[in-house]
Design an enzyme around this catalytic site. Structure first.
Site, PDB file in Angstrom:
ATOM      1  N   ASP A 171       9.396   2.413  -0.530  1.00 31.56           N
ATOM      2  CA  ASP A 171       8.430   3.155   0.269  1.00 31.56           C
ATOM      3  C   ASP A 171       8.717   2.820   1.736  1.00 31.56           C
ATOM      4  O   ASP A 171       8.331   1.764   2.233  1.00 31.56           O
ATOM      5  CB  ASP A 171       7.009   2.747  -0.139  1.00 31.56           C
ATOM      6  CG  ASP A 171       5.953   3.499   0.665  1.00 31.56           C
ATOM      7  OD1 ASP A 171       6.313   4.150   1.669  1.00 31.56           O
ATOM      8  OD2 ASP A 171       4.769   3.424   0.291  1.00 31.56           O
ATOM      9  N   TYR A 196       0.865  -1.184   0.000  1.00 29.50           N
ATOM     10  CA  TYR A 196       0.000   0.000   0.000  1.00 29.50           C
ATOM     11  C   TYR A 196       0.897   1.227   0.000  1.00 29.50           C
ATOM     12  O   TYR A 196       1.821   1.325   0.816  1.00 29.50           O
ATOM     13  CB  TYR A 196      -0.887  -0.014   1.253  1.00 29.50           C
ATOM     14  CG  TYR A 196      -1.770   1.202   1.409  1.00 29.50           C
ATOM     15  CD1 TYR A 196      -2.905   1.372   0.617  1.00 29.50           C
ATOM     16  CD2 TYR A 196      -1.468   2.191   2.353  1.00 29.50           C
ATOM     17  CE1 TYR A 196      -3.726   2.484   0.764  1.00 29.50           C
ATOM     18  CE2 TYR A 196      -2.291   3.310   2.507  1.00 29.50           C
ATOM     19  CZ  TYR A 196      -3.412   3.444   1.706  1.00 29.50           C
ATOM     20  OH  TYR A 196      -4.222   4.545   1.856  1.00 29.50           O
ATOM     21  N   LYS A 218       5.452   9.597   8.579  1.00 28.86           N
ATOM     22  CA  LYS A 218       5.258   9.083   9.939  1.00 28.86           C
ATOM     23  C   LYS A 218       6.305   9.593  10.933  1.00 28.86           C
ATOM     24  O   LYS A 218       6.166  10.675  11.453  1.00 28.86           O
ATOM     25  CB  LYS A 218       5.230   7.551   9.916  1.00 28.86           C
ATOM     26  CG  LYS A 218       4.329   6.994   8.804  1.00 28.86           C
ATOM     27  CD  LYS A 218       3.142   6.266   9.285  1.00 28.86           C
ATOM     28  CE  LYS A 218       2.386   5.597   8.175  1.00 28.86           C
ATOM     29  NZ  LYS A 218       0.972   5.480   8.416  1.00 28.86           N
TER      30      LYS A 218
HETATM   31  N1  HOZ Z   1      -4.235   2.770   6.127  1.00 23.48           N
HETATM   32  C1  HOZ Z   1      -3.565   3.264   7.263  1.00 23.48           C
HETATM   33  C2  HOZ Z   1      -2.581   2.311   7.836  1.00 23.48           C
HETATM   34  N2  HOZ Z   1      -1.899   1.501   6.917  1.00 23.48           N
HETATM   35  C3  HOZ Z   1      -4.548   3.634   8.324  1.00 23.48           C
HETATM   36  C4  HOZ Z   1      -4.672   5.076   8.411  1.00 23.48           C
HETATM   37  C5  HOZ Z   1      -5.598   5.529   9.526  1.00 23.48           C
HETATM   38  O1  HOZ Z   1      -6.703   5.026   9.670  1.00 23.48           O
HETATM   39  O2  HOZ Z   1      -5.205   6.437  10.236  1.00 23.48           O
END
Ligand code: HOZ
Length: 427
Positions: free
Chosen positions: A243, A148, A271
């Site tokens: 990534d 992702y 992050k």
């Molecule tokens: N898709 C995000 C983690 N891989 C989650 C993001 C969120 O809900 O803050």
């Protein structure tokens, strides 16, 4: 604590939110749909703990999906934000902190010779493939099933994270023309990559991947896999993009690329480098990055990019992480949790545990998970049941089989022992 006869504050907020926010949440996984629960609204964090609006306390293994590597409200991070705050929240103009941030990133990650700050991981990956396409004068992007890279149009094919959680295999609204420019192949299978290059010789601009996958649950690269990708991309004139939004400054100070000793052409970050404030970055080889405007003509911009608060928070966090024993401590804590959960898996069966410094997943399956297909074989109903029990016991685990759990340097041995016990009682 809420009682059955009183509507909890979370439920009240969810009812209000559903009227004005799609699904009541600002990011789909938080809706807790796949684990058969209602959204939990949080009020505050402190160290390894989160507190919801109903006063329930949790040991937090979501860690804001990665940034909170030092736990919530770390004094150094808060002090840095407070000091920056006194000077204003945004200038829409260059500031000292963004220069320091760029210098520190380039110093810590040798493959990054120049870096551009953005506001999220999604922006970072979208921008990285734009410059990769411009540099190679090619259009196709090769990504891996279950990886992702945010919600940019090019990345939503067979993606992990929320799409896997909700069972969305392709996203309406993404033009077919765009989808055609993304090739997906299974992770950990070099032959599939070789085949794709054979079929699309001189058309593939870049191969992008999470070098350690965190968005199908945690999947480690097989021995030699990353080196194989480096070799294939170099041989074929395509760029290799790591990534490291999740893994950067988490699995090691110099990220997965340092840990596995591979030099990608471009890297995306996010992050941890924002200390919990919205941030992203992309960087890499100078000759590629110099194509970005205003040095070059590949356009990318942002009002809040290099925001002084986010830079101050991220710098404070990175400088604290540079201290000698941060990663030893994070590794030891992750190993302790992994050991307890692996022993449980051996005793009970039907569970596999994957981990690396700061990240861990319990897969509910008997088979090793090596790619998205094997992750999808997991018993997600069992995961949901266990998740609900853990939550009742005060453990806030990621609410999806297709998300990794995150540890911080401040999870205590007691927190970890409590977590193992809660798993024992829940599986
Ligand atoms: N898709 C995000 C983690 N891989 C989650 C993001 C969120 O809900 O803050």
């Amino acid at each position: 604590m809420s009682t059955a006869s009183v509507i909890s504050r979370s439920k009240q907020l969810a009812a209000r939110a559903e009227k004005v926010i799609p699904g009541g949440v600002n990011s789909p996984v938080r809706a807790l749909k796949s684990v058969g629960a209602d959204p939990i609204y949080f009020e505050r964090g402190d160290g390894p703990h989160l507190f919801d609006v109903d006063g329930n306390k949790y040991i937090d293994y979501v860690g804001s999906w990665g940034p909170m590597v030092l736990g919530h409200c770390h004094p150094r991070v808060l002090e840095a934000i407070e000091a920056a705050l006194a000077h204003g929240t945004s200038y829409g103009a260059p500031c000292r902190q963004e220069v320091e941030m760029a210098e520190l990133i380039c110093q810590l990650i040798p493959s990054i010779e120049m870096v551009r700050m953005v506001n999220s991981g999604t922006e970072a990956t979208m921008s990285a493939i734009r410059v990769a396409r411009a540099f190679t004068k090619r259009d196709i992007i090769l990504k891996f099933e279950g990886c992702y890279h945010g919600h940019g149009d090019s990345f939503l094919a067979k993606a992990g994270s929320g799409l896997a959680t909700l069972g969305i295999s392709s996203c309406p609204g993404v033009p077919e023309e765009t989808t055609k420019l993304t090739i997906t192949v299974p992770f950990n299978d070099l032959d599939a990559v070789k085949k794709a290059f054979k079929e699309h010789a001189k058309e593939i601009a870049a191969v992008i991947l999470e070098p350690v996958v965190g968005n199908s649950g945690l999947i480690l690269p097989k021995e030699g896999y990353l080196a194989g990708l480096r070799e294939i991309t170099s041989q074929n004139g395509a760029l290799l993009i790591f990534d490291e939004v999740m893994t950067g400054f988490r699995v090691a100070l110099n990220g997965a690329q340092g840990r596995f000793d591979i030099k990608p052409d471009l890297t995306t970050l996010g992050k941890i480098i924002g200390g919990g404030l919205p941030v992203g970055a992309y960087g890499g080889r100078r000759e590629i990055m110099e194509m970005i405007a205003p040095k070059g003509s590949v356009y990318q911009a942002g009002t809040l990019s290099g925001n002084p608060l986010a830079m101050a928070a991220g710098l404070a966090q990175l400088k604290h992480l540079q201290q000698a024993d941060s990663y030893v401590r994070l590794t030891n804590k992750t190993d302790l949790l992994a050991k307890g959960l692996t022993e449980l898996a051996e005793k009970k069966g039907g569970m596999k545990v994957a981990h690396i410094t700061g990240m861990i997943t319990v897969f509910f399956t008997d088979k090793e998970v090596v790619d998205f297909e094997s992750a999808k074989q997991c018993d997600t109903d069992k995961f949901a049941k266990v998740w609900r029990k853990l939550t009742d016991k005060g453990i806030y685990w990621p609410p999806s089989q297709f998300e990794a759990a995150f540890l911080s340097t401040v999870h205590s041995t007691k927190d970890i022992e409590e977590t193992i016990k809660a798993f024992e009682e829940s599986v």
